[in-house]
Enzyme design. Structure first.
Site, PDB file in Angstrom:
ATOM      1  N   ASP A 210       1.030  -0.991   0.070  1.00 39.21           N
ATOM      2  CA  ASP A 210       0.218  -0.085   0.101  1.00 39.21           C
ATOM      3  C   ASP A 210       0.975   1.342  -0.024  1.00 39.21           C
ATOM      4  O   ASP A 210       1.840   1.352   0.632  1.00 39.21           O
ATOM      5  CB  ASP A 210      -1.090  -0.078   1.097  1.00 39.21           C
ATOM      6  CG  ASP A 210      -1.943   1.130   1.400  1.00 39.21           C
ATOM      7  OD1 ASP A 210      -3.099   0.785   0.527  1.00 39.21           O
ATOM      8  OD2 ASP A 210      -1.870   1.853   2.212  1.00 39.21           O
ATOM      9  N   GLU A 273      14.710 -14.935   0.628  1.00 39.35           N
ATOM     10  CA  GLU A 273      15.152 -16.104   1.643  1.00 39.35           C
ATOM     11  C   GLU A 273      14.236 -17.241   1.789  1.00 39.35           C
ATOM     12  O   GLU A 273      14.458 -18.327   2.063  1.00 39.35           O
ATOM     13  CB  GLU A 273      15.038 -15.315   3.259  1.00 39.35           C
ATOM     14  CG  GLU A 273      16.187 -14.261   3.398  1.00 39.35           C
ATOM     15  CD  GLU A 273      15.729 -13.634   4.965  1.00 39.35           C
ATOM     16  OE1 GLU A 273      14.705 -14.145   5.645  1.00 39.35           O
ATOM     17  OE2 GLU A 273      16.345 -12.553   5.093  1.00 39.35           O
TER      18      GLU A 273
HETATM   19  C1  NOJ Z   1      -4.305   2.877  -0.753  1.00 42.13           C
HETATM   20  C2  NOJ Z   1      -5.670   1.950  -0.760  1.00 42.13           C
HETATM   21  O1  NOJ Z   1      -5.856   1.156  -1.766  1.00 42.13           O
HETATM   22  C3  NOJ Z   1      -6.804   2.749   0.048  1.00 42.13           C
HETATM   23  O2  NOJ Z   1      -8.001   2.102  -0.038  1.00 42.13           O
HETATM   24  C4  NOJ Z   1      -6.378   3.346   1.209  1.00 42.13           C
HETATM   25  O3  NOJ Z   1      -7.215   4.204   1.541  1.00 42.13           O
HETATM   26  C5  NOJ Z   1      -5.074   4.342   1.099  1.00 42.13           C
HETATM   27  N1  NOJ Z   1      -4.055   3.353   0.348  1.00 42.13           N
HETATM   28  C6  NOJ Z   1      -4.678   4.397   2.439  1.00 42.13           C
HETATM   29  O4  NOJ Z   1      -4.105   3.361   3.009  1.00 42.13           O
END
Ligand code: NOJ
Length: 558
Positions: A210, A273
């Site tokens: 993310d 790893e």
């Molecule tokens: C990207 C994620 O896909 C989204 O749903 C989220 O709100 C933001 N990152 C923050 O984590």
């Protein structure tokens, strides 16, 4: 499942499960891990190679689980670690790999690390895990800089110190309940190495990372004012002129800083790893594609989402260009291209592809949006666009429900909305709830078979009964059968390792190429075109004779 050494991810079709909305085994209206396990055979029948699960970790759910309070446990909403193990084992038994989300840019404000930081003094080790700064102004009453949250409002919140006095500010690029971690701090890096190993030891096949473009901020945290219309995740905006040019735009001081790459080299080494080609997939909303390719250099991640492709309208010249640019950029670093049309952050493509440019700004759509999409045109284009995408070489990502042709839900009652974007912009931006509505499995069952009760955390539209999986399975021409056929043929003709050899002689509104013994022709215009010779393997609409109508894609045996 593991230990094959095949670099399986290069050609994989990866299906995104949004756990809250996929299947609910305990009938509380919220999807769960046992629900996912119960529906895996249907994903095997669809023919996917892997699933990616959005977060199911311990979380107060202020951003639907992208606010993690414990990276090594399952939220009771979704089950427990035993449920995870059982679900993963069932997936592996069916030949489906499991990728999980990891959220390193920020934690939840409920995380014990942040709670300790709040109690600790300015300058302490606990504070140094996050981005705490003194405020500006005579008494520190002003935020440390002018940065804005991706979800609206400012990106800083001031705390009250343990002694009750107004205190420091902390940075949150997203909601105020999602404080940014300080990735310059070696302690943070060590914690996440442990998190990776925790899940790798449990057998996961990889991670979708993310905000992979956000973890390092420019030294000194300089002021920055973003362009008026950014994409939903702060990247490029979805306009009719996506930025797929070679000219990089100005880099915001909180995205795409060079320092992030060192982190992924470190993570790459951790995954190496382990046996079995574990994969790291970057969510990096950066422009242009040559910049995205930096995330997948040989010693970094393995895949990066191709948001330039997602943001490209249903327009043949633009599609040809983004396909060329994608293949060139990713192959330039030895990585496969990825392709994606929908996910949990954007308007579903069965609606988006029928929207005008004025509605493609990443703000979501709702009842008051001007120029709402025509659902018939949207679905027709979506079927054609998915048929084109699934023929392309590399790896494709599907978002749950697109195989049913689900549109965006536009008329959610305001009282049901949960996206922090809706609240932080005081209803100015609808946000992402419309693409997150629990999906329909059985037309006649309560909650259309989403769960064992009639509850559903977001209300499902009545029309979704007709789109339920059991109404489409085995029905010739249904969207589900179209996807199933596309995935079977893609495998049979090894299109994942194919190439794009453009075919001349078609009108400009047509995308036409040959790959691995298949001729793919997508007509994005209105006028019909005559098909060349070759048996029809797949068509996104029923054909009459040898003509290809508008908004239709066909695969022919070359
Ligand atoms: C990207 C994620 O896909 C989204 O749903 C989220 O709100 C933001 N990152 C923050 O984590």
């Amino acid at each position: 499942m593991t230990g094959t050494g095949t670099e399986w991810w290069r050609t994989a079709v990866i299906y995104q499960i949004y756990p809250r909305s996929f299947a609910d085994a305990n009938g509380d209206g919220m999807g769960d891990l046992a629900g996912i396990q119960s529906r895996l055979p249907q994903l095997r029948d669809l023919g996917v190679d892997a699933v990616w699960l959005s977060p199911f970790y311990t979380s107060p759910q202020r951003d639907a689980g992208y606010d993690v309070a414990d990276y090594c446990d399952v939220d009771p909403l979704f089950g427990d670690l035993d449920d995870f193990d059982a679900m993963q084992q069932a997936a592996h038994d069916l030949g489906i790999r499991v990728i999980i989300d990891i959220v390193p840019n920020h934690s939840s404000s409920d995380h014990v690390w942040f709670q300790e930081a709040l109690r600790a003094a300015p300058g302490s080790d606990a504070r140094a895990r996050y981005m705490f700064r003194d405020g500006l102004g005579a008494t520190g009453e002003l935020p440390p800089n002018n940065w804005e949250s991706v979800f609206g409002g400012r990106a800083w919140t001031r705390i009250t110190e343990a002694d009750g006095t107004p205190g420091q500010w902390y940075l949150h690029l997203f909601d105020s309940t999602q404080p940014d971690l300080d990735w310059e701090n070696p302690w943070v890096r060590e914690q996440f190495r442990s998190v990776l190993r925790f899940w790798l030891d449990r057998g996961v096949d990889g991670f979708r990372v993310d905000v992979a473009h956000g973890m390092i901020k420019a030294a000194g945290l300089p002021d920055y004012t973003p362009p008026a219309e950014g994409g939903s995740m702060g990247g490029g905006s979805a306009t009719l002129e996506p930025n797929i040019s070679a000219e990089p735009p100005v880099t915001p001081p909180y995205w795409a800083q060079d320092g992030v790459h060192e982190i992924y080299r470190d993570w790459h080494a951790v995954l190496a790893e382990y046996p079995g080609d574990r994969v790291l997939a970057a969510e990096a909303w950066v422009d242009p594609l040559t910049e995205v390719a930096k995330w997948v250099r040989p010693d970094e991640m393995h895949q990066a989402f191709n948001f330039a492709y997602l943001e490209t309208p249903w327009n043949a010249p633009m599609l040809r260009r983004v396909i060329d640019d994608s293949l060139a950029a990713f192959s330039g670093v030895g990585a496969p291209s990825t392709w994606v049309l929908s996910n949990h952050d954007v308007v579903r493509h069965a609606s988006r592809l029928a929207l005008g440019a004025e509605n493609l700004q990443g703000h979501g759509i709702g009842p008051n949006t001007p120029g709402l999409p025509d659902t018939v045109v949207g679905l027709r284009r979506a079927r054609a666009a998915s048929s084109l995408m699934l023929s392309l070489p590399g790896s494709s990502y599907l978002y749950q429900g697109e195989e049913l042709g689900l549109p965006e839900v536009i008329d959610l009652p305001d009282s049901a909305r949960e996206d922090p974007t809706w609240f932080r912009t005081k209803g100015e931006r609808y946000g992402r709830d419309g693409c997150r509505v629990p999906i329909p499995w059985e037309a006649a069952a309560p909650s259309y078979g989403f769960g064992t009760s009639s509850k559903s955390w977001l209300p499902q539209p009545a029309e979704w009964a007709g789109l339920a999986r059991d109404q489409q399975a085995g029905v010739e021409g249904s969207t589900l059968e179209l996807y199933t056929l596309a995935l079977r043929l893609r495998r049979e003709f090894a299109l994942g390792v194919g190439s794009v050899d453009w075919l001349p002689g078609f009108p400009p509104e047509v995308v036409a190429f040959r790959s691995g013994g298949v001729t793919v022709i997508a007509n994005t215009g209105d006028a019909s075109v005559t098909l060349p010779v070759g048996d029809v393997l797949l068509s996104s609409e029923t054909l009459t004779g040898r003509t290809l109508p508008g908004d239709t894609t066909v695969w022919l045996r070359s």
